[in-house]
Design a protein around this motif. Structure first.
Motif, PDB file in Angstrom:
ATOM      1  N   GLY A 166       0.866  -1.233   0.113  1.00  0.00           N
ATOM      2  CA  GLY A 166      -0.051   0.129   0.065  1.00  0.00           C
ATOM      3  C   GLY A 166       0.800   1.195  -0.075  1.00  0.00           C
ATOM      4  O   GLY A 166       2.026   1.360   0.426  1.00  0.00           O
ATOM      5  N   VAL A 185      -4.562   8.371   3.917  1.00  0.00           N
ATOM      6  CA  VAL A 185      -5.320   7.357   3.299  1.00  0.00           C
ATOM      7  C   VAL A 185      -4.449   5.992   2.780  1.00  0.00           C
ATOM      8  O   VAL A 185      -3.245   6.521   2.471  1.00  0.00           O
ATOM      9  CB  VAL A 185      -5.834   8.052   1.825  1.00  0.00           C
ATOM     10  CG1 VAL A 185      -6.634   6.715   1.188  1.00  0.00           C
ATOM     11  CG2 VAL A 185      -6.443   9.295   2.079  1.00  0.00           C
ATOM     12  N   LYS A 191      -3.714   3.441   0.695  1.00  0.00           N
ATOM     13  CA  LYS A 191      -4.189   2.760  -0.663  1.00  0.00           C
ATOM     14  C   LYS A 191      -3.479   1.451  -1.173  1.00  0.00           C
ATOM     15  O   LYS A 191      -2.262   1.530  -1.431  1.00  0.00           O
ATOM     16  CB  LYS A 191      -3.894   3.938  -1.596  1.00  0.00           C
ATOM     17  CG  LYS A 191      -4.236   5.391  -1.407  1.00  0.00           C
ATOM     18  CD  LYS A 191      -4.301   6.531  -2.372  1.00  0.00           C
ATOM     19  CE  LYS A 191      -2.985   6.736  -2.691  1.00  0.00           C
ATOM     20  NZ  LYS A 191      -2.837   7.602  -3.791  1.00  0.00           N
ATOM     21  N   ALA A 226      -1.897   2.292  -7.085  1.00  0.00           N
ATOM     22  CA  ALA A 226      -2.687   2.739  -5.774  1.00  0.00           C
ATOM     23  C   ALA A 226      -3.737   3.595  -6.154  1.00  0.00           C
ATOM     24  O   ALA A 226      -4.161   4.273  -5.098  1.00  0.00           O
ATOM     25  CB  ALA A 226      -1.676   3.131  -4.806  1.00  0.00           C
ATOM     26  N   THR A 227      -4.120   3.783  -7.487  1.00  0.00           N
ATOM     27  CA  THR A 227      -5.359   4.493  -7.715  1.00  0.00           C
ATOM     28  C   THR A 227      -6.778   3.714  -7.673  1.00  0.00           C
ATOM     29  O   THR A 227      -6.694   2.450  -7.884  1.00  0.00           O
ATOM     30  CB  THR A 227      -5.137   4.990  -9.316  1.00  0.00           C
ATOM     31  OG1 THR A 227      -5.340   3.922 -10.138  1.00  0.00           O
ATOM     32  CG2 THR A 227      -3.751   5.757  -9.446  1.00  0.00           C
ATOM     33  N   LEU A 228      -7.821   4.278  -7.355  1.00  0.00           N
ATOM     34  CA  LEU A 228      -9.098   3.824  -7.450  1.00  0.00           C
ATOM     35  C   LEU A 228      -9.152   3.027  -8.560  1.00  0.00           C
ATOM     36  O   LEU A 228      -9.834   2.207  -8.760  1.00  0.00           O
ATOM     37  CB  LEU A 228     -10.114   4.907  -7.031  1.00  0.00           C
ATOM     38  CG  LEU A 228     -10.365   5.157  -5.467  1.00  0.00           C
ATOM     39  CD1 LEU A 228     -11.337   6.432  -5.514  1.00  0.00           C
ATOM     40  CD2 LEU A 228     -10.725   3.898  -4.568  1.00  0.00           C
ATOM     41  N   TYR A 252      -8.897   2.034  -0.676  1.00  0.00           N
ATOM     42  CA  TYR A 252      -8.588   2.888   0.239  1.00  0.00           C
ATOM     43  C   TYR A 252      -9.232   2.770   1.726  1.00  0.00           C
ATOM     44  O   TYR A 252     -10.397   2.433   2.017  1.00  0.00           O
ATOM     45  CB  TYR A 252      -8.909   4.388  -0.438  1.00  0.00           C
ATOM     46  CG  TYR A 252      -8.496   4.759  -1.500  1.00  0.00           C
ATOM     47  CD1 TYR A 252      -7.649   3.922  -2.282  1.00  0.00           C
ATOM     48  CD2 TYR A 252      -8.668   6.033  -1.962  1.00  0.00           C
ATOM     49  CE1 TYR A 252      -7.138   4.290  -3.461  1.00  0.00           C
ATOM     50  CE2 TYR A 252      -7.864   6.395  -3.139  1.00  0.00           C
ATOM     51  CZ  TYR A 252      -7.150   5.765  -3.938  1.00  0.00           C
ATOM     52  OH  TYR A 252      -6.435   6.253  -4.933  1.00  0.00           O
ATOM     53  N   ASP A 298       2.731  11.457  -0.721  1.00  0.00           N
ATOM     54  CA  ASP A 298       2.427   9.991  -0.976  1.00  0.00           C
ATOM     55  C   ASP A 298       3.760   9.118  -0.538  1.00  0.00           C
ATOM     56  O   ASP A 298       4.872   9.620  -0.987  1.00  0.00           O
ATOM     57  CB  ASP A 298       2.146   9.647  -2.407  1.00  0.00           C
ATOM     58  CG  ASP A 298       0.763  10.360  -2.747  1.00  0.00           C
ATOM     59  OD1 ASP A 298      -0.053  10.548  -1.813  1.00  0.00           O
ATOM     60  OD2 ASP A 298       0.552  10.113  -4.134  1.00  0.00           O
TER      61      ASP A 298
END
Length: 354
Positions: free
Chosen positions: A228, A243, A245, A256-258, A264, A302
């Motif tokens: 993550g 967050v 992710k 790690a993008t939706l 998340y 990040d």
């Protein structure tokens, strides 16, 4: 003082809701109005730049940019020029072009590679020749991640490794790999993997270098990304939440993008106190290396997990800073728009009271 803040948007783009705005734009506007100030949205077009300058400079104290530079027809140059002129006219900019470039450009990582935040072998290529001359040797040291400067949601971010694991183990670090070396290249936008040859893949990546603010950042792949990515979202200097992710499981997934299927989990800052404290301590170092401590209004940092070679203890590696147009549509029920409004108004009042 007008007690008025304008919010910039552009028409169209995948970040818009059915009402033509980003989902988080009108909540910001309404939160500012609830505090007794005027707020409204204006749309940027290059052909409107002079009229926009006149209208905004005569009627507002500040601007909030909710524009993804990648969505601007014709590029960001004219938009940045307008924002710069407004700042020079006395408006409080949130965020200014200089902040977007200093904090948000991918090569911020390179400017920090002399700190404990970023691996020292992180590099940037600003021209095609240096990219082609250097990357074949860089890849000999192991898996790399290439990041284009203009991308968002994982577009143009590639995990690059040799297709043959045995061949990779036999490579002498520091030697330039042949252009016909077989690669596996996985793009973060959706975790799809392509089989490429080194020379052909570099030719493909040239598109990320040419044009305004074009560049590629070359960074060591961090294997623990599968555990993550940890994002701190801040409003001004204040951490709002963290967050965690986690990329989708299986295959070559590392994004790690939706959009790519990552999950998340939202935590309070105190649940990641060690990371929060480390970032707070590092912020002056970040400011010194990036050219000034003009903190963006809404920004994120990040991090990825790594192992300390000496102790085996978890450490954190900075993977990216975002401030051009950080979205928070999933967090509106947390009231973040009210924090944004309060911070924006405070900045205007602080300037007028100085």
């Amino acid at each position: 003082m007008h007690k008025a803040i304008v919010v910039f948007e552009v028409e169209g783009g995948s970040d818009k809701h059915f009402n033509g705005h980003r989902k988080d734009t009108m909540p910001i506007v309404e939160a500012i109005k609830e505090k007794g100030w005027h707020a409204e949205v204006v749309f940027y077009r290059a052909e409107w730049a002079e009229d926009l300058y006149t209208y905004v400079s005569e009627n507002f104290d500040a601007y909030i940019s909710r524009v993804n530079p990648g969505n601007i027809p014709g590029g960001e140059k004219g938009y940045f020029e307008l924002l710069t002129r407004l700042s020079e006219a006395g408006l409080v900019g949130m965020s200014t072009p200089q902040e977007m470039i200093s904090y948000g450009a991918k090569d911020a990582l390179v400017k920090l590679n002399n700190t404990d935040l970023v691996p020292s072998d992180t590099a940037a290529y600003y021209d095609v020749e240096s990219f082609h001359n250097t990357f074949p040797t860089s890849l000999s040291y192991g898996e790399r991640v290439l990041k284009q400067n203009r991308g968002s949601t994982g577009s143009g971010i590639w995990r690059v490794r040799l297709a043959d694991a045995d061949a990779a183990a036999a490579v002498e670090p520091g030697t330039a790999l042949p252009l016909d070396t077989k690669l596996k290249c996985t793009e973060a936008v959706d975790n799809h993997t392509e089989d490429r040859e080194l020379g052909e893949f570099m030719d493909f990546c040239d598109q990320y270098i040419v044009g305004d603010n074009g560049m590629i950042v070359d960074m060591r792949f961090m294997p623990r990304i599968v555990e993550g990515e940890i994002r701190i979202l801040l409003v001004g200097p204040h951490p709002v939440f963290v967050v965690h992710k986690k990329p989708a499981e299986g295959g070559d997934a590392f994004s790690a993008t939706l959009f790519s299927g990552a999950t998340y989990t939202y935590n309070k800052p105190e649940e990641w106190q060690e990371l929060i404290d480390m970032f707070a301590e590092a912020r002056p170092v970040i400011a010194e290396n990036l050219g000034g401590d003009n903190i963006p209004l809404i920004w994120t940092a990040d991090f990825m997990l790594a192992d300390d070679d000496a102790t085996g203890k978890d450490t954190y590696v900075l993977g990216e800073i975002n401030c051009s147009c950080v979205g928070f549509t999933s967090e509106l029920d947390m009231g973040i728009q009210e924090l944004v409004a309060a911070e924006a108004i405070k900045r205007v009042e602080d300037k007028h009271n100085a």
